[in-house]
Design an enzyme around this catalytic site. Structure first.
Site, PDB file in Angstrom:
ATOM      1  N   ARG A 165      46.362  58.573  23.238  1.00  0.00           N
ATOM      2  CA  ARG A 165      46.464  58.863  24.629  1.00  0.00           C
ATOM      3  C   ARG A 165      47.990  58.830  25.069  1.00  0.00           C
ATOM      4  O   ARG A 165      48.650  57.815  25.049  1.00  0.00           O
ATOM      5  CB  ARG A 165      45.719  57.938  25.693  1.00  0.00           C
ATOM      6  N   ASP A 446      44.134  47.180  33.104  1.00  0.00           N
ATOM      7  CA  ASP A 446      45.204  47.938  32.798  1.00  0.00           C
ATOM      8  C   ASP A 446      45.834  48.234  34.168  1.00  0.00           C
ATOM      9  O   ASP A 446      45.377  47.756  35.353  1.00  0.00           O
ATOM     10  CB  ASP A 446      44.953  49.035  31.904  1.00  0.00           C
TER      11      ASP A 446
END
Length: 532
Positions: A165, A446
């Site tokens: 990613r 996150d």
């Protein structure tokens, strides 16, 4: 390095021998070619986001695009899905740190998403180390020794499939300049990962696979398609060699899923319910709408109508076009307390059952210790199938814009607000200290959690919302709570840890983000300025 690259691509600070293994002359030449061709298109894409947001701020609501109705009604499908991406019943995600990479690839999962985005703090050294670690993993040479106890970590014989990613389009790589301007972090991450690894990946029977975050419009997907096509042509690779999964984690994007699939139909294999960022995007999109203010973050679950509609629409849209539909993240981490751990496993079971029943092809976990529980749900749902592409949801009533935008019921509580403050401050402190993947109160957090936390309070202040105890949320009340919760954090963490950390700096950043007149797009933009 070519003369042109030396003239146009510069590094801050200047490169040394330490970076030469990653930033080779040929790799930099490819990066320079990509940046020269594509970087100057990003500002107009970001400006289009702002223009659209201005219409929402003025009272407009997102909707399906009339000008692309022919794409939605057309008879087309994506190019196809490689063999090693057809079974994605369970994926794990985390930053590209060396020990994490080994443990994730060895976990009882099908895919590891190595993350240079929301669970990663992109300081220059770790960015380069992350590239080294992924190359070593692909070459099957990666190992790690714990300096504390000497424990050795090595790859198993059958590691999970690797997907990278990259950073979102809004993020820069300030250490690499093209004609004096910082290049897009997305291009830096993509160029290095592709250049360094595509040959070995293809030789291993896999390929250069990417997760693309934060897209808001099909024009952004088209930009990525152009990047992929240029790269394949540059290296004389067949069209469709590069494969991408797109995170549908912004509210505008859910109305353009068909168009995003179409724009990337040669390269796309799946869409993913990036639900935490999706909640954050819901808040941002409706920041000026007092009738769509969310309740406590903890009660905004996938059972809520607007989120369940999003999940079902993603499944139906993807499977109609031959793409896979990935579920969202279970951020829980195992507990050593048996009673608490049983509660965690029950939550995982419930969450993943909802996704499997909606027709998703797989799901995410943040911790290897929860892989077995989550995978068992999809094992049961799939039977002898690799995925649920046969679940077309053709009998469903059409999902309307009203369903996707429905206000969310639930209480706003002082306890929830104070919890958000503590979580956001702890996450911001970790991020500006170089750690983007942080265990907090039993969850692996996150950036999305901190974004929801600060944006939600900003919106409560903006619209002077009342809490369940009758108190009104104002900037002054928030500042009082922030000061009090900093004392709580000092007690929880201990004065030694608290004083050695960057908690006061994090609190200052939280205060600025939450009480500013305008809602900042991303806390990582201001946080990045504090990183080396």
């Amino acid at each position: 390095m070519t003369v042109q690259t030396q003239q146009e691509l510069t590094f801050v600070p200047p490169l040394t021998e330490k970076e030469a293994d990653v930033l080779t002359n040929d790799a930099m030449a490819f990066l320079q070619a990509l940046a020269t061709r594509f970087a100057d298109r990003i500002p107009s894409l970001l400006a289009a986001r702002e223009e659209r947001q201005a219409t929402f701020d003025a009272g407009a609501l997102p909707n399906f695009l009339p000008e692309t109705a022919d794409v939605r009604s057309g008879d087309w499908s994506i190019r196809g899905i490689p063999a090693d991406l057809q079974d994605r019943r369970l994926e794990i995600t985390g930053p590209p740190e060396r020990k994490m990479v080994i443990n994730a690839l060895n976990a009882n999962v099908k895919v590891f998403m190595a993350d240079f985005e929301d669970s990663f703090s992109p300081a220059w050294g770790p960015v380069l180390d992350g590239q080294r670690n992924l190359t070593d993993a692909i070459n099957r040479t990666i190992s790690y020794e714990n300096p504390a106890n000497g424990k050795q970590y090595h790859l198993n014989d059958d590691p999970a499939t690797l997907i990278c990613r990259v950073r979102g389009l809004h993020l820069k790589e300030k250490h690499v300049l093209l004609n004096g301007t910082a290049i897009p972090g997305a291009l830096f991450d993509f160029a290095l990962y592709f250049y360094r690894n595509h040959k070995a990946l293809l030789e291993n029977g896999s390929g250069p696979y990417f997760y693309l975050p934060k897209l808001q419009a099909h024009q952004e997907a088209a930009w990525w398609n152009d990047v992929f096509c240029f790269t394949e042509d540059h290296f004389e690779l067949p069209r469709g060699t590069i494969k991408a999964t797109i995170l549908i984690e912004t509210l505008p994007a859910v109305f353009e899923m068909e168009e995003i699939l179409y724009a990337l139909k040669d390269h796309i294999v799946a869409l993913n319910c990036g639900r935490w960022d999706y909640i954050f995007s819901y808040i941002k999109t409706f920041r000026n709408h007092p009738d769509r203010v969310l309740p406590d973050r903890q009660v905004v679950t996938m059972e809520k109508p607007f989120l369940n509609a999003y999940s079902r629409l993603l499944v139906k849209t993807c499977h109609r076009r031959g793409a896979m539909a990935m579920g969202g993240m279970a951020a829980f981490i195992p507990s050593k307390d048996p009673e608490k751990n049983a509660w965690v496993l029950d939550k995982i079971q419930t969450d993943k059952s909802l996704e499997a029943n909606n027709g998703h092809d797989g799901t995410w976990v943040a911790h290897p210790g929860l892989a077995d529980t989550a995978k068992a749900v999809f094992d049961a749902a799939l039977g002898d199938r690799k995925n649920q592409l046969d679940v077309l949801r053709e009998q469903d009533a059409p999902i309307t814009a009203d369903e996707l935008l429905a206000p969310c019921e639930g209480d706003r509580t002082e306890e929830g607000m104070r919890h958000n403050i503590r979580v956001a401050v702890q996450y911001i402190e970790a991020w500006i200290s170089g750690n983007g993947c942080v265990p907090i109160y039993g969850l692996m957090e996150d950036a999305a959690t901190a974004e929801i936390s600060r944006a939600s309070i900003w919106q409560w202040i903006r619209h002077e919302k009342s809490l369940s105890n009758g108190k009104t949320v104002t900037a002054e009340f928030f500042r009082q709570c922030l000061a009090e919760e900093m004392n709580v954090l000092q007690q929880e963490l201990g004065s030694d840890v608290f004083n050695k950390g960057k908690y006061q700096q994090a609190a200052s950043m939280m205060e600025q983000l939450t009480t500013s007149d305008a809602l900042a797009d991303f806390l990582t933009l201001s946080g990045y300025e504090l990183l080396d």
